[in-house]
Design a protein around this motif. Structure first.
Motif, PDB file in Angstrom:
ATOM      1  N   SER A 193      19.745   3.011   5.066  1.00  0.00           N
ATOM      2  CA  SER A 193      20.167   3.501   3.744  1.00  0.00           C
ATOM      3  C   SER A 193      19.413   4.737   3.294  1.00  0.00           C
ATOM      4  CB  SER A 193      19.978   2.395   2.703  1.00  0.00           C
ATOM      5  OG  SER A 193      18.589   2.083   2.561  1.00  0.00           O
ATOM      6  N   GLN A 194      18.328   5.114   4.037  1.00  0.00           N
ATOM      7  CA  GLN A 194      17.470   6.242   3.677  1.00  0.00           C
ATOM      8  C   GLN A 194      16.831   6.045   2.303  1.00  0.00           C
ATOM      9  OE1 GLN A 194      16.752   9.301   5.748  1.00  0.00           O
ATOM     10  NE2 GLN A 194      17.257   7.526   7.020  1.00  0.00           N
ATOM     11  N   THR A 195      16.570   4.783   1.932  1.00  0.00           N
ATOM     12  CA  THR A 195      15.862   4.467   0.696  1.00  0.00           C
ATOM     13  C   THR A 195      14.373   4.715   0.895  1.00  0.00           C
ATOM     14  OG1 THR A 195      17.488   2.766   0.133  1.00  0.00           O
ATOM     15  CG2 THR A 195      15.365   2.655  -0.990  1.00  0.00           C
ATOM     16  N   LEU A 196      13.761   5.490  -0.009  1.00  0.00           N
ATOM     17  CA  LEU A 196      12.350   5.861   0.115  1.00  0.00           C
ATOM     18  C   LEU A 196      11.555   5.260  -1.040  1.00  0.00           C
ATOM     19  CD1 LEU A 196      10.104   7.597   1.488  1.00  0.00           C
ATOM     20  CD2 LEU A 196      10.767   9.447  -0.070  1.00  0.00           C
ATOM     21  N   HIS A 197      10.444   4.596  -0.738  1.00  0.00           N
ATOM     22  CA  HIS A 197       9.516   4.081  -1.744  1.00  0.00           C
ATOM     23  C   HIS A 197       8.126   4.625  -1.440  1.00  0.00           C
ATOM     24  CE1 HIS A 197      12.549   1.505  -3.318  1.00  0.00           C
ATOM     25  NE2 HIS A 197      12.548   0.635  -2.308  1.00  0.00           N
ATOM     26  N   VAL A 198       7.364   4.971  -2.489  1.00  0.00           N
ATOM     27  CA  VAL A 198       5.994   5.456  -2.313  1.00  0.00           C
ATOM     28  C   VAL A 198       5.087   4.771  -3.324  1.00  0.00           C
ATOM     29  CG1 VAL A 198       6.738   7.708  -1.451  1.00  0.00           C
ATOM     30  CG2 VAL A 198       6.294   7.418  -3.892  1.00  0.00           C
ATOM     31  N   THR A 199       3.824   4.629  -2.971  1.00  0.00           N
ATOM     32  CA  THR A 199       2.838   4.082  -3.891  1.00  0.00           C
ATOM     33  C   THR A 199       1.445   4.512  -3.443  1.00  0.00           C
ATOM     34  OG1 THR A 199       2.149   2.072  -5.058  1.00  0.00           O
ATOM     35  CG2 THR A 199       2.457   1.889  -2.679  1.00  0.00           C
ATOM     36  N   LYS A 200       0.454   4.293  -4.313  1.00  0.00           N
ATOM     37  CA  LYS A 200      -0.932   4.634  -4.020  1.00  0.00           C
ATOM     38  C   LYS A 200      -1.827   3.498  -4.500  1.00  0.00           C
ATOM     39  CE  LYS A 200      -2.397   8.920  -4.886  1.00  0.00           C
ATOM     40  NZ  LYS A 200      -2.446   9.764  -3.678  1.00  0.00           N
ATOM     41  N   VAL A 201      -2.938   3.294  -3.792  1.00  0.00           N
ATOM     42  CA  VAL A 201      -3.959   2.335  -4.221  1.00  0.00           C
ATOM     43  C   VAL A 201      -5.321   2.976  -3.995  1.00  0.00           C
ATOM     44  CG1 VAL A 201      -2.539   0.312  -3.695  1.00  0.00           C
ATOM     45  CG2 VAL A 201      -4.077   1.234  -1.942  1.00  0.00           C
ATOM     46  N   ALA A 236      -8.135  -1.273   2.059  1.00  0.00           N
ATOM     47  CA  ALA A 236      -7.237  -0.407   1.303  1.00  0.00           C
ATOM     48  C   ALA A 236      -5.868  -0.335   1.968  1.00  0.00           C
ATOM     49  CB  ALA A 236      -7.839   0.991   1.169  1.00  0.00           C
ATOM     50  N   VAL A 237      -5.843  -0.299   3.305  1.00  0.00           N
ATOM     51  CA  VAL A 237      -4.563  -0.281   4.022  1.00  0.00           C
ATOM     52  C   VAL A 237      -3.785  -1.561   3.728  1.00  0.00           C
ATOM     53  CG1 VAL A 237      -3.466  -0.189   6.285  1.00  0.00           C
ATOM     54  CG2 VAL A 237      -5.504   1.188   5.836  1.00  0.00           C
ATOM     55  N   LEU A 238      -4.465  -2.688   3.805  1.00  0.00           N
ATOM     56  CA  LEU A 238      -3.806  -3.968   3.548  1.00  0.00           C
ATOM     57  C   LEU A 238      -3.397  -4.081   2.077  1.00  0.00           C
ATOM     58  CD1 LEU A 238      -6.216  -6.196   5.666  1.00  0.00           C
ATOM     59  CD2 LEU A 238      -3.995  -5.289   6.338  1.00  0.00           C
ATOM     60  N   ASN A 239      -4.258  -3.573   1.167  1.00  0.00           N
ATOM     61  CA  ASN A 239      -3.904  -3.573  -0.254  1.00  0.00           C
ATOM     62  C   ASN A 239      -2.677  -2.699  -0.507  1.00  0.00           C
ATOM     63  OD1 ASN A 239      -6.105  -5.195  -0.767  1.00  0.00           O
ATOM     64  ND2 ASN A 239      -7.409  -3.532  -1.508  1.00  0.00           N
ATOM     65  N   GLY A 240      -2.610  -1.555   0.188  1.00  0.00           N
ATOM     66  CA  GLY A 240      -1.466  -0.665   0.026  1.00  0.00           C
ATOM     67  C   GLY A 240      -0.179  -1.319   0.483  1.00  0.00           C
ATOM     68  N   LEU A 241      -0.253  -2.035   1.601  1.00  0.00           N
ATOM     69  CA  LEU A 241       0.932  -2.720   2.120  1.00  0.00           C
ATOM     70  C   LEU A 241       1.354  -3.845   1.174  1.00  0.00           C
ATOM     71  CD1 LEU A 241       2.810  -2.545   4.541  1.00  0.00           C
ATOM     72  CD2 LEU A 241       1.312  -4.148   5.743  1.00  0.00           C
ATOM     73  N   THR A 242       0.375  -4.589   0.660  1.00  0.00           N
ATOM     74  CA  THR A 242       0.674  -5.671  -0.277  1.00  0.00           C
ATOM     75  C   THR A 242       1.264  -5.131  -1.574  1.00  0.00           C
ATOM     76  OG1 THR A 242      -1.131  -6.998   0.648  1.00  0.00           O
ATOM     77  CG2 THR A 242      -0.312  -7.628  -1.513  1.00  0.00           C
ATOM     78  N   THR A 243       0.677  -4.041  -2.095  1.00  0.00           N
ATOM     79  CA  THR A 243       1.182  -3.436  -3.327  1.00  0.00           C
ATOM     80  C   THR A 243       2.610  -2.949  -3.144  1.00  0.00           C
ATOM     81  OG1 THR A 243      -1.050  -2.760  -3.981  1.00  0.00           O
ATOM     82  CG2 THR A 243       0.788  -1.608  -5.027  1.00  0.00           C
ATOM     83  N   LEU A 244       2.888  -2.346  -1.994  1.00  0.00           N
ATOM     84  CA  LEU A 244       4.245  -1.874  -1.703  1.00  0.00           C
ATOM     85  C   LEU A 244       5.238  -3.029  -1.768  1.00  0.00           C
ATOM     86  CD1 LEU A 244       6.129   0.458  -0.596  1.00  0.00           C
ATOM     87  CD2 LEU A 244       5.633  -0.486   1.669  1.00  0.00           C
TER      88      LEU A 244
END
Length: 691
Positions: free
Chosen positions: A24-32, A42-50
């Motif tokens: 679908s080319q759906t894009l999501h972004v986030t930061k932690v 931080a990598v695991l927190n970023g994945l969980t937050t996403l």
């Protein structure tokens, strides 16, 4: 079933996450926030937050995971590698200590307080070993195995955790290094072993030694980091085998292989940003770009001509020389967390020390008391106190003002606002100097380039830097603070395999060339198989490094795949003459070129991110404007009411006149007076520096 590809880039202050659903080319972004004590968290927190913010993303539907890390780089920058030892031929223990005649360059040349950086392995941990391989690979003297055992025992008693082994001409015959590795495993089980014949099997003794030492120094750090990361990903039920890490050369490698080649991840994060800039520049009609990646701790600058980045085989990270192929990037200590101070000469300085993520700038309210670039930007009104990272990070301007007043303004007899302007001016000048040098060292005209501003702090400073340097346009990506994470999803798996075999081109027999290329090919396909790629999925590129007699440098020339015939040498020779003329404006066809290295590049394609476009606008920016904020610019004597816009509400074709501030989740763009920003393809901003 959804098919998500994920890119996560760990920086000094924030960890950035980009997720794309391929169909679908759906894009999501986030930061932690980053976690310097354990970056894997931080990598695991970023994945969980996403997954929490976007429930459509589930671990079981993630088919591809790419990661950029600064763990190896920070281990060098902060001197937090392990205690390492070095085994070297008898009579050569000073090779590493001399450091290739290291001397100050650039700004260090006028720093009266400059000191030569120390080596990673001290003399007390360097052991000389009897035995010698000749220049042609023949054995002159047998390896002193008893001496190796005694040396390894001494190093073990002295507390080393890794051992680098560097013997003369091991790239022609690795028998002594291989036997030494067996002895180390017998005498010191669990010790990290770095062999120069594996890490960098090429000529030039010091460069090979330094690179192998770096590998040993950071190797256990990377191994521990990747072990924690793999365990955490398993606990999150991310089961895909397509898990990759960014290399310094702009390509990916499997995470489980990175522990074997930690020196190849030294520019892991910055390299992804360069790859992204090359893709974006071409897409918006700007093939000549200079990257301006300003994050929390550093700024990375790279010049791309025609969308191609320059490869460096003689680089330096934190004054440690590295011969591993990497993208040519100039890095300086200038970021949002850069600490402002008064130097020993009584003048205002900015960097290279950084407040990082912990405690961070004073305005974070986490115990940081020293003023930073972020504090100065907040005082000047460029940042919204409640809008950083979508409101996840609250900023306290009073803490910023107090830190600047106490440490900068009062000692220098300035107002807080004057001191804040001074901090920004200093950090901008530092980046401007390196930007100018990046053009000057290649003889390029900066007026024919556009500056790509990304990183959390890049778009805040880019318009001023471009104006002062004389770069006519600034490109601000759709998600500048996530650009490195997005770059992880725009490249392929790439590996370089090298083998030195010095000889004149006519005298090097085709059978020898085919044999050496065959050995490199076998290694490349073995590693591709370990990464899950079939032989037909791997593109192999065959190359030779050539030079004229008595030269100390060489050029890489493509050549045909085996079987290579003696009749093919003439085409290689002509290609070398042409390349030398193109690069250095001179060639010597009458000279007989020499082969220095045989080189093989393997490329395996993986899924790529495609940026989604934004709708066409009606020319009005009323819906995007959310008010004004008092901000201070050099062009005015006081604060002025400055229009503020939301980036996500801007549409293709919209224009914003400066001065103005454009805010979004991952960054803030500051437009100066007499500047104009136009929204083009993908929602990219093109800033005309002098509108």
């Amino acid at each position: 079933m959804s098919n998500w590809i994920i890119g996560i880039d760990t920086g000094g202050t924030f960890t950035d996450v980009a997720a794309l659903e391929v169909t679908s080319q759906t894009l999501h972004v986030t930061k932690v926030p980053s976690t310097p004590d354990d970056p894997s968290r931080a990598v695991l927190n970023g994945l969980t937050t996403l997954m929490d913010e976007f429930p459509a993303v589930t671990a079981g539907e993630i088919q591809f995971f790419a990661h950029g890390t600064t763990v190896a780089t920070n281990a060098l920058l902060e001197h937090k590698g392990v205690t390492a030892g070095l085994l070297i031929n008898r009579g050569f223990r000073a090779v590493y200590e001399l450091r290739g005649g290291l001397r100050p360059v650039g700004a260090d040349a006028i720093d009266t307080f400059w000191r030569k950086p120390g080596p990673l392995v001290h003399q007390r941990h360097i052991e000389e070993i009897d035995g010698r391989i000749a220049f042609d690979g023949t054995e002159l003297r047998e390896l002193d195995e008893a001496g190796v055992r005694a040396a390894v025992r001494r190093l073990k008693e002295n507390g080393v955790a890794a051992i680098a082994v560097v013997y003369l001409f091991s790239f022609m015959n690795d028998a002594h290094e291989a036997r030494t590795a067996q002895i180390i495993r017998e005498e010191f089980p669990g010790c990290r072993i770095s062999l120069s014949s594996v890490i960098l099997p090429v000529i030039r003794e010091y460069q090979r030694t330094s690179t192998t030492v770096v590998d040993a120094y950071v190797g256990p750090v990377i191994e521990n980091y990747l072990r924690r990361l793999s365990t955490g990903l398993k606990e999150l039920h991310l089961t895909t085998q397509q898990r990759f890490i960014m290399q310094s050369n702009g390509g990916l490698m499997r995470v489980d292989m990175a522990a074997n080649y930690p020196n190849q991840t030294l520019l892991s994060g910055p390299a992804a940003g360069v790859v992204f800039s090359a893709q974006l520049g071409g897409a918006v009609g700007e093939p000549n770009v200079v990257t301006f990646d300003m994050g929390g701790t550093s700024t990375d600058i790279a010049v791309l001509v025609g969308g191609e980045y320059q490869e460096n085989r003689d680089g330096s990270i934190s004054h440690q020389d590295v011969g591993t192929p990497m993208i040519h990037i100039n890095t300086l200590g200038a970021g949002g967390g850069t600490i402002a101070r008064i130097g020993p000469d009584g003048l205002l300085k900015a960097g290279p020390q950084s407040a990082g993520a912990a405690p961070g700038p004073a305005c974070y309210g986490r115990g940081g008391e020293l003023p930073t670039v972020t504090d100065a930007n907040l005082v000047l009104g460029y940042l919204e106190p409640h809008a950083l990272v979508g409101g996840k990070v609250k900023l306290d301007a009073n803490l910023s003002r107090e830190a600047i007043r106490r440490h900068i303004a009062e000692p220098l007899g300035l107002s807080v606002e004057e001191a804040a302007l001074g901090i920004i001016a200093i950090v901008n000048v530092n980046t401007e100097v390196d930007t100018r040098l990046a053009f000057a060292e290649r003889g390029l005209d900066h007026r024919t380039f556009a500056l790509v501003a990304f990183g959390g702090a890049g778009p805040v400073h880019a318009a001023r830097v471009a104006r002062n340097v004389g770069i006519p346009r600034v490109i601000v990506p759709p998600h500048p603070g996530i650009s490195c994470a997005m770059g992880l999803l725009q490249t392929d798996v790439k590996h370089f395999y090298l083998r030195s075999h010095p000889a004149s081109l006519p005298s090097l027999r085709a059978t020898t060339i085919n044999q050496l290329f065959g050995e490199l090919r076998e290694r490349a396909l073995d590693e591709a198989h370990a990464e899950g790629f079939a032989p037909d999925d791997v593109e192999l590129q065959y190359q030779m490094d050539l030079r004229y007699p008595y030269q100390g440098y060489e050029l890489t020339i493509p050549c045909k795949a085996p079987p290579f015939l003696d009749s093919d040498k003439e085409a290689v020779r002509r290609a070398f003459d042409d390349a030398h003329l193109r690069v250095y404006a001179i060639s010597a066809p009458q000279e007989t070129p020499e082969v220095v290295n045989l080189r093989l590049v393997s490329v395996s394609a993986v899924p790529h991110l495609t940026l989604p476009d934004v709708p066409e606008g009606d020319g009005s920016t009323v819906a995007a404007r959310v008010g004004t904020r008092r901000a201070r610019f050099e062009e005015f004597d006081d604060y002025i009411d400055t229009p503020v816009y939301l980036r996500e509400r801007l549409r293709r074709g919209d224009t914003v006149e400066g001065p103005a501030i454009i805010e979004q989740l991952d960054s803030t763009t500051v437009l100066l007076p007499r500047q104009k920003a136009e929204v083009v393809r993908f929602g990219t901003l093109i800033i005309t520096v002098e509108a």
